[in-house]
Structure formats: C-alpha cells, structure tokens
Scaffold this motif. Structure first.
Motif, PDB file in Angstrom:
ATOM      1  N   GLN A   1      37.602   7.759  33.696  1.00 37.09           N
ATOM      2  CA  GLN A   1      36.617   8.788  33.322  1.00 37.09           C
ATOM      3  C   GLN A   1      35.238   8.450  33.891  1.00 37.09           C
ATOM      4  N   LYS A   2      34.907   7.156  33.928  1.00 38.44           N
ATOM      5  CA  LYS A   2      33.616   6.748  34.513  1.00 38.44           C
ATOM      6  C   LYS A   2      33.607   7.027  36.021  1.00 38.44           C
ATOM      7  N   ALA A   3      34.752   6.780  36.677  1.00 35.27           N
ATOM      8  CA  ALA A   3      34.840   7.032  38.131  1.00 35.27           C
ATOM      9  C   ALA A   3      34.708   8.527  38.396  1.00 35.27           C
ATOM     10  N   HIS A   4      35.289   9.341  37.526  1.00 35.28           N
ATOM     11  CA  HIS A   4      35.193  10.798  37.649  1.00 35.28           C
ATOM     12  C   HIS A   4      33.733  11.235  37.512  1.00 35.28           C
ATOM     13  N   LEU A   5      33.028  10.625  36.561  1.00 31.18           N
ATOM     14  CA  LEU A   5      31.593  10.933  36.373  1.00 31.18           C
ATOM     15  C   LEU A   5      30.820  10.599  37.661  1.00 31.18           C
ATOM     16  N   ASP A   6      31.078   9.396  38.201  1.00 32.84           N
ATOM     17  CA  ASP A   6      30.372   8.967  39.426  1.00 32.84           C
ATOM     18  C   ASP A   6      30.642   9.941  40.576  1.00 32.84           C
ATOM     19  N   GLU A   7      31.896  10.377  40.665  1.00 34.92           N
ATOM     20  CA  GLU A   7      32.283  11.266  41.761  1.00 34.92           C
ATOM     21  C   GLU A   7      31.613  12.639  41.597  1.00 34.92           C
ATOM     22  N   THR A   8      31.574  13.122  40.351  1.00 35.41           N
ATOM     23  CA  THR A   8      30.944  14.427  40.072  1.00 35.41           C
ATOM     24  C   THR A   8      29.463  14.398  40.439  1.00 35.41           C
ATOM     25  N   ALA A   9      28.838  13.225  40.210  1.00 36.20           N
ATOM     26  CA  ALA A   9      27.391  13.101  40.462  1.00 36.20           C
ATOM     27  C   ALA A   9      27.054  13.223  41.950  1.00 36.20           C
ATOM     28  N   GLN A  10      28.069  13.184  42.802  1.00 36.86           N
ATOM     29  CA  GLN A  10      27.802  13.418  44.225  1.00 36.86           C
ATOM     30  C   GLN A  10      27.635  14.906  44.526  1.00 36.86           C
ATOM     31  N   HIS A  11      28.006  15.739  43.543  1.00 36.51           N
ATOM     32  CA  HIS A  11      27.962  17.194  43.760  1.00 36.51           C
ATOM     33  C   HIS A  11      26.964  17.919  42.870  1.00 36.51           C
ATOM     34  N   THR A  12      26.631  17.334  41.714  1.00 39.35           N
ATOM     35  CA  THR A  12      25.658  17.963  40.811  1.00 39.35           C
ATOM     36  C   THR A  12      24.911  16.845  40.072  1.00 39.35           C
ATOM     37  N   PRO A  13      23.633  17.055  39.688  1.00 40.58           N
ATOM     38  CA  PRO A  13      22.898  15.953  39.038  1.00 40.58           C
ATOM     39  C   PRO A  13      23.486  15.600  37.667  1.00 40.58           C
ATOM     40  N   VAL A  14      23.661  14.287  37.427  1.00 42.05           N
ATOM     41  CA  VAL A  14      24.220  13.802  36.158  1.00 42.05           C
ATOM     42  C   VAL A  14      23.309  12.690  35.639  1.00 42.05           C
TER      43      VAL A  14
END
Ligand code: NAD
Length: 273
Positions: free
Chosen positions: A108-121
């Motif tokens: 889930q943390k890796a998914h968060l990191d990956e999402t942050a490449q596309h939208t600000p987190v």
C-alpha cells in the motif's frame, strides 16, 4: 497554496473525520464534500449536523466519485484499503490528497508512492504542527549538544493505549539518532531495572507513563553537567492533527505531482541551522 481551497473530508463520520469537518470550517475554507462508507447510516445527513455545528449545506455521500469534481483536495483519515481506493480515484481525476491513515503495508505504501508521480500526495504519520516543530527543535538540540549530554525521551498517554513507546516518541528518537549519526535500533534503551551498570553516553532512553485520560505528552531531556534542556509537547485534544492536515490541504493545492510530508508543508527544508 490556495486562498480558499475546496476541501473534501473522507471518513467524515470517524473520530478524525468529524474534527476535520470542524477544522475546515474554522480555517474558513470551503467544505466541498463529506464521504463515508456507502452503508453508513450517516449518508444523506448534513455534514455540519453530524458534528453539532449546525447545517452547512453539504450532504454526506457514500461514494467519492460523486463529489470529486467539486474538490481541489481531499483529506483521508480512514483505513488502508479505503485509502488505496481513494488514491486511485484521485489519480484518475488529478485531485490532490492529504493522507493521515496509518497502518499501511509495504504494498500500500508503494502504491501511494507510485500515485504521487501522477497527482500531489501529502503523507504524514503525525500532522500535529506542534509535534513537527518539536522534532525540528530536537534535531537542532541534538546537533549542538552532540555527545556531551545524555538523552531521555519520556512519554505519557491515557490508560487505554495498547502500544509503547508511542509512535511519536519513536519518531522523536529516530530524528535524534539521525541528527547524531546513531542507530536507534542499537542505542534505544526501553526500560531499566536491577543492576543496569552506569549509563552509556550513546543510549537514547525511553520511559513510558500510562494513566487516566492523558491525550499525549512527550518530553525529551538533554541532560548535561550542571544543566538540562527539556523540550516538551502536550496535546490536549485531536484538533492538533486536524488543523495540521487542513493546513497541508491548503498548501498542496496547485503543487506538482509529488509525495510531500509535513517538513515540506511547514517549510522546514528552507530553514538552515
Ligand atoms: P475511525 O475508525 O474513528 O474513523 C475512520 C472512518 O473512516 C470511519 O467512520 C469509517 O466508516 C470511515 N471509512 C472507512 N472506509 C471508508 C470508505 N471506503 N469511504 C469513506 N469512509 C470510510 O478512526 P480515526 O480515529 O478517525 O482514525 C482514522 C485513521 O487516521 C487511522 O488510521 C488513524 O491511525 C489515523 N490517524 C492519523 C493521525 C495523523 O496525524 N496522521 C492522527 C490521528 C489518527
């Protein structure tokens, strides 16, 4: 930073969600959406009514997709599986997300990191501005004192807390160890009893107090010869987390797609000492 961001609160009926609704109102920002689980009895209720501040004209909905277009940013203090779903929706819509949910696994943390490449987190394990300022002060004190003092972390929480030391005490210990080039795993001493021998200088001691209704108190002592510095943070209620998260939400609107933390939000990276 947006002057008047439209903020959605996810997990609106939870302990943090309810305080977040109040914090958004108190900050003078627009509460644009309030989201709960679809099966929640709160769906359809006015978000202001459920927190006792009177109607605010925003109905709790059971599906983030319905309201995401109305939001510049959403704040998510829910649960890991729900947060993963919310990340996916925010990524598709290009909406910023501030996450307070703890207990995510590595995937889930890796998914968060990956999402942050596309939208600000923004992600922080502790959104309290006071705790984050305290940690910055600890780094300063640790660097200046170096190996000339003994360092002890004392924390106190209510009688229902089931883990020790607190996650915040460990965050403080990590910050001190990093500033001193020590390894917390090796140097932490969690309790003392019996014939302990003299104290090792590089130890970072942790003492835990549990009782009554203490919300959360942390004191770090830098104990030298003839003097002692103490840095203390005391939480009196959960509003400290909520107001920090709302500050993060206003700050992140319009930023580049990246993963940010409270050090970014509070501008610590620009402060040199
Ligand atoms: P809580 O159980 O009271 O609230 C969580 C809420 O999320 C519930 O109302 C639940 O119905 C709702 N929810 C679950 N799935 C959902 C979904 N798919 N869509 C919408 N809503 C959904 O818990 P809490 O005490 O409010 O804490 C929530 C999280 O925030 C926990 O992980 C907690 O550890 C964390 N937390 C973080 C900080 C911080 O500073 N980072 C501070 C306090 C709490």
């Amino acid at each position: 930073m947006s002057a008047n961001p439209r903020i959605g609160v996810l997990g609106a009926g939870g302990r943090m969600g309810r305080i977040l609704i109040q914090a958004v109102q108190q900050a003078g920002y627009q509460l644009a959406a309030a989201v709960e689980r679809p099966e929640s009895s709160l769906v359809g209720a006015d978000a202001g009514e459920i927190v006792g501040i009177g109607a605010v004209g925003v109905k709790v909905v059971g599906n983030l997709e319905e309201v995401l277009k109305d939001c510049d940013v959403v704040i998510d203090f829910t649960a890991p599986v729900a947060t993963a779903h919310h990340l996916e929706l925010c990524r598709k819509a290009g909406v910023a997300i501030v996450i307070g949910t703890t207990g995510m696994n590595d995937e889930q943390k890796a998914h968060l990191d990956e999402t942050a490449q596309h939208t600000p987190v923004v992600y922080a394990a502790n959104y309290s501005v006071g705790v984050n300022v305290s940690i910055k002060l600890l780094e300063l004190a640790s660097k200046v004192f170096g190996d000339t003092v003994d360092i002890e972390v004392i924390e106190a929480h209510h009688r229902h807390k089931v883990d020790a030391p607190s996650g915040t005490a460990l965050m403080m210990g990590e910050a001190i160890a990093d500033a001193l080039g020590r390894d917390l795993k090796q140097d932490a001493v969690y309790c003392r009893e019996g014939h302990t021998g003299p104290r090792e200088r590089q130890s970072i001691g942790f003492q835990t107090i549990r009782g009554g209704d203490i919300v959360g108190e942390h004191t770090v002592m830098f104990i030298g010869e003839g003097e002692r510095v103490e840095i203390t943070h005391k939480a009196t209620n959960r509003m400290n987390f909520a107001s920090g998260a709302v500050r993060a939400a206003a700050w992140v609107v319009g930023r580049d797609a990246r993963k940010y933390d409270m050090k970014d939000v509070l501008g610590f990276n620009d402060i040199q000492f």
